[in-house]
Design an enzyme around this catalytic site. Structure first.
Site, PDB file in Angstrom:
ATOM      1  N   GLY A  13       0.829  -1.196   0.000  1.00 35.32           N
ATOM      2  CA  GLY A  13       0.000   0.000   0.000  1.00 35.32           C
ATOM      3  C   GLY A  13       0.860   1.241   0.000  1.00 35.32           C
ATOM      4  O   GLY A  13       2.089   1.157  -0.122  1.00 35.32           O
ATOM      5  N   LYS A  14       0.200   2.371   0.158  1.00 35.00           N
ATOM      6  CA  LYS A  14       0.886   3.667   0.099  1.00 35.00           C
ATOM      7  C   LYS A  14       2.112   3.757   1.021  1.00 35.00           C
ATOM      8  O   LYS A  14       3.123   4.330   0.668  1.00 35.00           O
ATOM      9  CB  LYS A  14      -0.093   4.784   0.483  1.00 35.00           C
ATOM     10  CG  LYS A  14      -1.075   5.092  -0.628  1.00 35.00           C
ATOM     11  CD  LYS A  14      -0.873   6.510  -1.163  1.00 35.00           C
ATOM     12  CE  LYS A  14      -1.432   6.672  -2.556  1.00 35.00           C
ATOM     13  NZ  LYS A  14      -2.871   6.388  -2.653  1.00 35.00           N
ATOM     14  N   ARG A  15       1.971   3.157   2.222  1.00 42.14           N
ATOM     15  CA  ARG A  15       3.081   3.293   3.188  1.00 42.14           C
ATOM     16  C   ARG A  15       4.373   2.650   2.661  1.00 42.14           C
ATOM     17  O   ARG A  15       5.456   2.906   3.162  1.00 42.14           O
ATOM     18  CB  ARG A  15       2.700   2.682   4.526  1.00 42.14           C
ATOM     19  CG  ARG A  15       2.810   1.168   4.455  1.00 42.14           C
ATOM     20  CD  ARG A  15       2.337   0.450   5.630  1.00 42.14           C
ATOM     21  NE  ARG A  15       1.346  -0.521   5.111  1.00 42.14           N
ATOM     22  CZ  ARG A  15       0.499  -1.161   5.809  1.00 42.14           C
ATOM     23  NH1 ARG A  15       0.423  -0.939   7.046  1.00 42.14           N
ATOM     24  NH2 ARG A  15      -0.326  -2.024   5.270  1.00 42.14           N
TER      25      ARG A  15
ATOM     26  N   GLY B 115       5.583   3.200  -0.191  1.00 41.81           N
ATOM     27  CA  GLY B 115       6.187   4.063  -1.214  1.00 41.81           C
ATOM     28  C   GLY B 115       5.344   4.070  -2.471  1.00 41.81           C
ATOM     29  O   GLY B 115       4.118   3.999  -2.399  1.00 41.81           O
TER      30      GLY B 115
END
Ligand code: GLU
Length: 486
Positions: free
Chosen positions: A256-258, A260
């Site tokens: 996911g976004k976390r 990168g």
């Protein structure tokens, strides 16, 4: 009730990528596209693009652009005539919904949002699973006529049958999957705005387009029983299903976004090659049974085998992508690499001497992980570098020895006809060392600094060869002047 979906009525393999245009496609979406594309290619089949744009609330017009750009970048060419927008097919879904209504397999539901919200609250309080209570199943024709006369809007819900009690399918990736049907609510197939839900449009289209194999992420597994029930209600043979494993980050959590960058086009911006992305993403869940990890596009199109896709989550390991990209860059002919860099950054390429460009790239080729590594770290080849004269003196040398070294190289350089290779350039510097009894540090270091102006750079021989005699001389002269009059 077992649906052996391995058995297929279709003679030819036909797969589809069916994205919903709700944002920029991320690596997970594109891996789905890649598996569909490669499966079709490996089987000599067709690959189509279907835009599932029936959720008007989440629709982002630009997303279709992003999707097409991403697929084109990676060379995932879809069968041209068959790019389909579901929003242009509302009459088809309506007709099929009417067919189910007529057959008593679906019904109109007039329940208001408020009633449904209240129902959910009550279910939560009673700690029972949320779901529609089938209240409108019992409406008579007269009830419906009356409600419609009052101007009440309705949706169409699928009447989940009592039988089969469970839906079982033979998933090409996961093996036998069974899910009870009594936990399925009567789900909506057509919304009050006339748009179908994902489930309904997906099934109608997969059938009408004769999709043989549905390859999608495992998050769609809970939807598959609904789909199979719909196929059964129409008397259609379901396609083969293959639910791909999750992609996780190196921390074991869903990508996911976390973690990168997840948007696929970010990797284009960072200077990864399309073929590296294709190779890397194809390996997220698949291997060819050997230890081979670098594959050409042609090899992937031939060797990909859906039967070899594992169900264990696949780790998105950026180090592996970097390694693949570096390997692919090193395996390229310089001309091809020049083209890649030119496409990647046309502005950087502009007004640059072609020969110098090619030689600089040849020097950097073994050191690059991405194309950006070249466009960001090779400016000194093309413009006279600025640096502090202190940089010219090696830590074990001094100004006098450095000057002697630089002058020696300048002299031998003047006597040389042509620098045909970095080795030729090394010879010149070695002569400067030997003739004056200097150490390598008195010569190689200052030459490297004079030519590049960098703390770290490729070897002085390589840079000298790339720059050629004239430019190298100029830079050495400048360095000597700087040292004399700091
Ligand atoms: N529109 C769905 C998505 O966004 C398609 C899922 C499927 O392949 O059935 O992924």
């Amino acid at each position: 009730m077992i649906h052996n979906t391995q058995y297929t009525i279709h003679n030819t393999v036909k797969t589809r990528f069916a994205p919903s245009p709700t944002g920029k496609p991320h690596v997970g979406n594109i891996r789905t596209a890649i598996f569909n594309y490669l499966h079709a290619k490996a089987k000599g089949g067709k690959f189509i693009l279907r835009i599932e744009d029936t959720d008007r609330e989440r629709f982002i017009p630009d997303a279709i652009n992003y999707i097409e750009k991403s697929l084109k970048w990676l060379g995932l060419v879809w069968d041209n005539e068959e790019k389909i927008h579901q929003s242009e097919r509302l009459d088809i879904y309506q007709k099929h919904a009417d067919q189910l209504l007529k057959a008593g397999k679906a019904y109109k539901c007039f329940c208001s949002k408020e009633r449904l919200a209240k129902l959910r609250e009550e279910q939560a309080a009673k700690k029972v699973a949320p779901g529609y209570d089938a209240c409108c199943r019992k409406l008579t024709k007269e009830d419906i006529g009356k409600l419609e006369q009052e101007g009440k809007t309705s949706v169409i819900r699928f009447k989940v049958p009592d039988n089969p009690k469970e839906v079982i399918w033979d998933d090409t990736i996961r093996g036998k999957v069974s899910i009870r049907t009594d936990i399925q609510e009567d789900f909506i197939i057509l919304k009050s705005d006339g748009y179908p839900t994902y489930h309904f449009a997906n099934v109608i289209d997969d059938h009408l387009m004769e999709i043989s194999t549905v390859i999608r992420g495992e998050e769609w597994i809970p939807s598959t029983p609904k789909h199979i029930l719909l196929y059964m209600s129409f008397g259609w043979q379901p396609p083969e299903f293959a639910h791909m494993p999750l992609i996780i980050g190196s921390d074991g959590k869903k990508l996911g976004k976390r973690h990168g960058d997840t948007a696929i086009m970010d990797y284009l911006d960072k200077g990864y090659l399309a073929d590296s992305m294709l190779n890397f993403l194809a390996l997220l869940g698949w291997n060819d049974g050997t230890t081979q990890e670098i594959f050409t596009r042609e090899e992937l199109e031939k060797k990909f085998d859906l039967g070899r896709v594992g169900k264990a989550p696949s780790v998105f390991d950026i180090e592996k992508l970097n390694w693949i990209n570096g390997e692919k860059i090193r395996a390229m002919q310089i001309d091809d690499l020049v083209k890649e860099v030119a496409n990647f950054d046309p502005v950087f390429m502009k007004n640059k001497d072609t020969n110098l460009f090619q030689r600089a790239l040849a020097v950097m080729q073994t050191r690059m992980v991405t194309l950006r590594d070249f466009t960001e770290n090779s400016n000194y080849f093309f413009a006279i570098p600025k640096y502090d004269p202190g940089l010219l003196v090696f830590k074990k040398s001094d100004k006098g020895l450095t000057l002697a070294g630089l002058k020696g190289v300048l002299e031998f350089l003047g006597q040389t006809k042509e620098i045909k290779s970095p080795k030729d350039a090394d010879k010149i510097m070695k002569e400067a060392v030997d003739s004056q009894n200097l150490s390598n540090g008195d010569v190689f270091w200052p030459v490297r600094a004079a030519l590049s102006g960098q703390e770290k750079s490729p070897s002085p021989g390589e840079i000298m060869w790339a720059l050629g005699q004239e430019k190298s001389k100029e830079r050495l002269e400048t360095a000597i002047k700087m040292l004399k009059n700091p």
